[in-house]
Motif scaffolding. Structure first.
Motif, PDB file in Angstrom:
ATOM      1  N   ALA A  95       0.822  -1.218   0.000  1.00 47.84           N
ATOM      2  CA  ALA A  95       0.000   0.000   0.000  1.00 47.84           C
ATOM      3  C   ALA A  95       0.856   1.268   0.000  1.00 47.84           C
ATOM      4  N   PHE A  96       1.952   1.267   0.763  1.00 49.07           N
ATOM      5  CA  PHE A  96       2.734   2.492   0.957  1.00 49.07           C
ATOM      6  C   PHE A  96       3.983   2.567   0.080  1.00 49.07           C
ATOM      7  N   GLY A  97       4.439   1.422  -0.441  1.00 47.04           N
ATOM      8  CA  GLY A  97       5.728   1.374  -1.141  1.00 47.04           C
ATOM      9  C   GLY A  97       5.846   2.368  -2.282  1.00 47.04           C
ATOM     10  N   GLY A  98       4.796   2.460  -3.094  1.00 43.69           N
ATOM     11  CA  GLY A  98       4.843   3.364  -4.241  1.00 43.69           C
ATOM     12  C   GLY A  98       5.011   4.813  -3.817  1.00 43.69           C
ATOM     13  N   GLY A  99       4.216   5.236  -2.832  1.00 41.13           N
ATOM     14  CA  GLY A  99       4.305   6.617  -2.355  1.00 41.13           C
ATOM     15  C   GLY A  99       5.649   6.918  -1.710  1.00 41.13           C
ATOM     16  N   ILE A 100       6.212   5.911  -1.019  1.00 37.92           N
ATOM     17  CA  ILE A 100       7.516   6.119  -0.388  1.00 37.92           C
ATOM     18  C   ILE A 100       8.604   6.299  -1.455  1.00 37.92           C
ATOM     19  N   LEU A 101       8.606   5.433  -2.480  1.00 38.02           N
ATOM     20  CA  LEU A 101       9.591   5.558  -3.558  1.00 38.02           C
ATOM     21  C   LEU A 101       9.462   6.914  -4.250  1.00 38.02           C
ATOM     22  N   ARG A 102       8.228   7.325  -4.536  1.00 37.78           N
ATOM     23  CA  ARG A 102       7.982   8.632  -5.168  1.00 37.78           C
ATOM     24  C   ARG A 102       8.615   9.757  -4.355  1.00 37.78           C
ATOM     25  N   ASP A 103       8.375   9.741  -3.045  1.00 37.20           N
ATOM     26  CA  ASP A 103       8.855  10.841  -2.210  1.00 37.20           C
ATOM     27  C   ASP A 103      10.363  10.787  -2.009  1.00 37.20           C
ATOM     28  N   ILE A 104      10.942   9.564  -2.021  1.00 37.79           N
ATOM     29  CA  ILE A 104      12.398   9.455  -1.921  1.00 37.79           C
ATOM     30  C   ILE A 104      13.039  10.107  -3.145  1.00 37.79           C
ATOM     31  N   ILE A 105      12.478   9.850  -4.322  1.00 36.32           N
ATOM     32  CA  ILE A 105      13.092  10.383  -5.549  1.00 36.32           C
ATOM     33  C   ILE A 105      13.019  11.904  -5.616  1.00 36.32           C
ATOM     34  N   ILE A 106      11.894  12.489  -5.203  1.00 32.73           N
ATOM     35  CA  ILE A 106      11.861  13.950  -5.278  1.00 32.73           C
ATOM     36  C   ILE A 106      12.236  14.592  -3.937  1.00 32.73           C
ATOM     37  N   ASN A 107      12.869  13.801  -3.056  1.00 36.67           N
ATOM     38  CA  ASN A 107      13.460  14.380  -1.845  1.00 36.67           C
ATOM     39  C   ASN A 107      12.499  15.051  -0.898  1.00 36.67           C
ATOM     40  N   ARG A 108      11.446  14.346  -0.532  1.00 33.95           N
ATOM     41  CA  ARG A 108      10.670  14.860   0.585  1.00 33.95           C
ATOM     42  C   ARG A 108      10.390  13.691   1.517  1.00 33.95           C
ATOM     43  N   ILE A 109      10.121  13.994   2.780  1.00 30.05           N
ATOM     44  CA  ILE A 109       9.812  12.927   3.726  1.00 30.05           C
ATOM     45  C   ILE A 109       8.491  12.302   3.295  1.00 30.05           C
ATOM     46  N   PRO A 110       8.456  10.958   3.154  1.00 32.52           N
ATOM     47  CA  PRO A 110       7.259  10.296   2.614  1.00 32.52           C
ATOM     48  C   PRO A 110       5.980  10.723   3.328  1.00 32.52           C
ATOM     49  N   VAL A 111       5.009  11.275   2.582  1.00 35.14           N
ATOM     50  CA  VAL A 111       3.781  11.775   3.200  1.00 35.14           C
ATOM     51  C   VAL A 111       2.957  10.652   3.823  1.00 35.14           C
ATOM     52  N   VAL A 112       3.016   9.444   3.234  1.00 32.65           N
ATOM     53  CA  VAL A 112       2.251   8.335   3.841  1.00 32.65           C
ATOM     54  C   VAL A 112       2.764   7.990   5.232  1.00 32.65           C
TER      55      VAL A 112
END
Lengths: 203, 203, 203
Positions: free
Chosen positions: C41-58
């Motif tokens: 559920a969270f993996g995609g959002g975490i990868l997205r936020d890692i790439i654009i350098n923000r703390i994962p919102v999920v």
């Protein structure tokens, strides 16, 4: 040096040694073995720092490198001399439990200071505590032990949960709660090894 | 355009071609093949930028995309027409060595500028140089070649080590030291291929 | 709550359920199953936020956790009671398509706002839409479905491409273009399932 720093160093050495033995089992060359040693020792801290967006601290100082290098050399020498896999010995398992606890709590404290929610703090704690082993397992084509040795990640999760509750619900500082959670995580892991605990299988 | 930029482009094309052939070997469809091509070309740079916390530069300009796309199309056309795997040909191996050297040095320079320690600079250099291939190997279920083709990562490590020493110990600028290290890395890799070098196995 | 938020929630629940069933198939314990549920559920959002350098919102709010937890518990209960794998049922496939579309577009919009190029926006969209499933596949030793179920990632790529074109070429705002692209991605995925579409194999 605090007790926490001391535990952290034991963890670095124990994880480096366990990476070395994974490489020896896979019959890798010296380079592959050293890479597995460094990645097992540093992998968790690197993943933790990537997620909360800071340059990995293990990649900036020199103390961590020294201890990991020491663990790698010691592990290889020991194998050369005694031809024995010490990674399953009781001593290494105890050191590994200390490392798991120290890395778990360091990850959880970083997560709390970054304002993460419960799942975030637990994820950061588990990644810091088990990420190095996970990376070396994936690189050598093994199913990550985190999905097999069930009462390993569980200790990490329980420790992070307790740290989170102590700080958020009972108002302890992350540092003082961290000390208690570290002892708890370590004791839980050692008891799990000693009593050969397993989680109930789902069926 | 500097010589370094030129080498970088050769690397992008060579890595994209090697990704394409991995996909063809696994009998993937056109989409899977293209994804492997892009990830092999861009993967190293993306990992490098994730670790030092900047938005991946390969994902912001358009020049890199053009060359990677060119490599992917050329690789697929070549296979369609000649039904031949060129990824093991001498030409592609030479191009790959140029790419390895250029990507390695770009990673090492970024690491030095970010203030990393020796392991950090080497890790960044190796990830940039070999990360794309590693990602496509993991995705296609292969053991990453970095753990098998031993005098591949070794070249990357040696190049980064020399760059680090030249800048930190002898005071060269990262750019001028980079030129020398790039030539060294490339020459080492080509010699290793030509002489069929292997690291001593650990036993 | 907008329609987009609503679709996002359906996606979280559907992805968590699919992670749970992957864990059940691998005969993991409850902990392993829950971890797979959260990571899917969270993996995609975490990868997205890692790439654009923000703390994962999920990892910072509590709403996403609640829905993912709900999906995990519901999935386990359903299996316990009916002993049936619902992850291949039509209902779950429709929910999964909604999630794929919502996650894809959220990734693409974040990429456009961060100034990424076309490959960057597509990569971020695909990672957000399929990254959770990819992580759980890699952890359980499966070849990621993104390389097998070809008209899955294709929908993600097509949706991101249309969003990019609408905003960059035709000047739509990311939000209004997002709505259209979301419907398009979902419709494409559902049609692909219904018509059993496949990409041409490369030969």
């Amino acid at each position: 040096m605090t007790l926490f720093d001391f535990f952290n160093i034991i963890g670095l050495v124990a994880f480096a040694v366990s990476g070395v033995y994974k490489g020896i089992k896979k019959e890798l060359d010296i380079l592959g073995i050293s890479i597995l040693g460094f990645l097992t020792a540093f992998g968790g801290g690197i993943l933790r720092d990537i997620i909360i967006n800071r340059i990995p601290v293990v990649l900036t100082g020199y103390m961590d490198i020294s201890f990991a290098t020491g663990g790698i050399i010691a592990g290889m020498l020991f194998y050369k001399i005694f031809k024995k896999d010490i990674s399953t010995s009781t001593t290494v398992k105890i050191f590994d439990a200390i490392g798991l606890a120290a890395f778990t709590i360091s990850g959880a404290i970083v997560g709390i200071n970054a304002g993460l929610n419960l799942v975030g703090v637990i994820l950061l704690a588990v990644l810091t505590g088990t990420g190095g082993g996970m990376i070396s397992d994936i690189l050598t084509g093994e199913v990550p032990f985190i999905l097999k040795e069930d009462v390993y990640a569980t200790c990490s999760i329980a420790g992070a949960f307790i740290l989170f509750t102590l700080t958020k619900t009972f108002g302890f500082s992350p540092e003082s709660a961290g000390f208690f959670s570290l002892i708890f995580t370590m004791a839980l892991r050692l008891t799990a090894i000693y009593k050969n605990w397993h989680l109930p299988r789902f069926e």
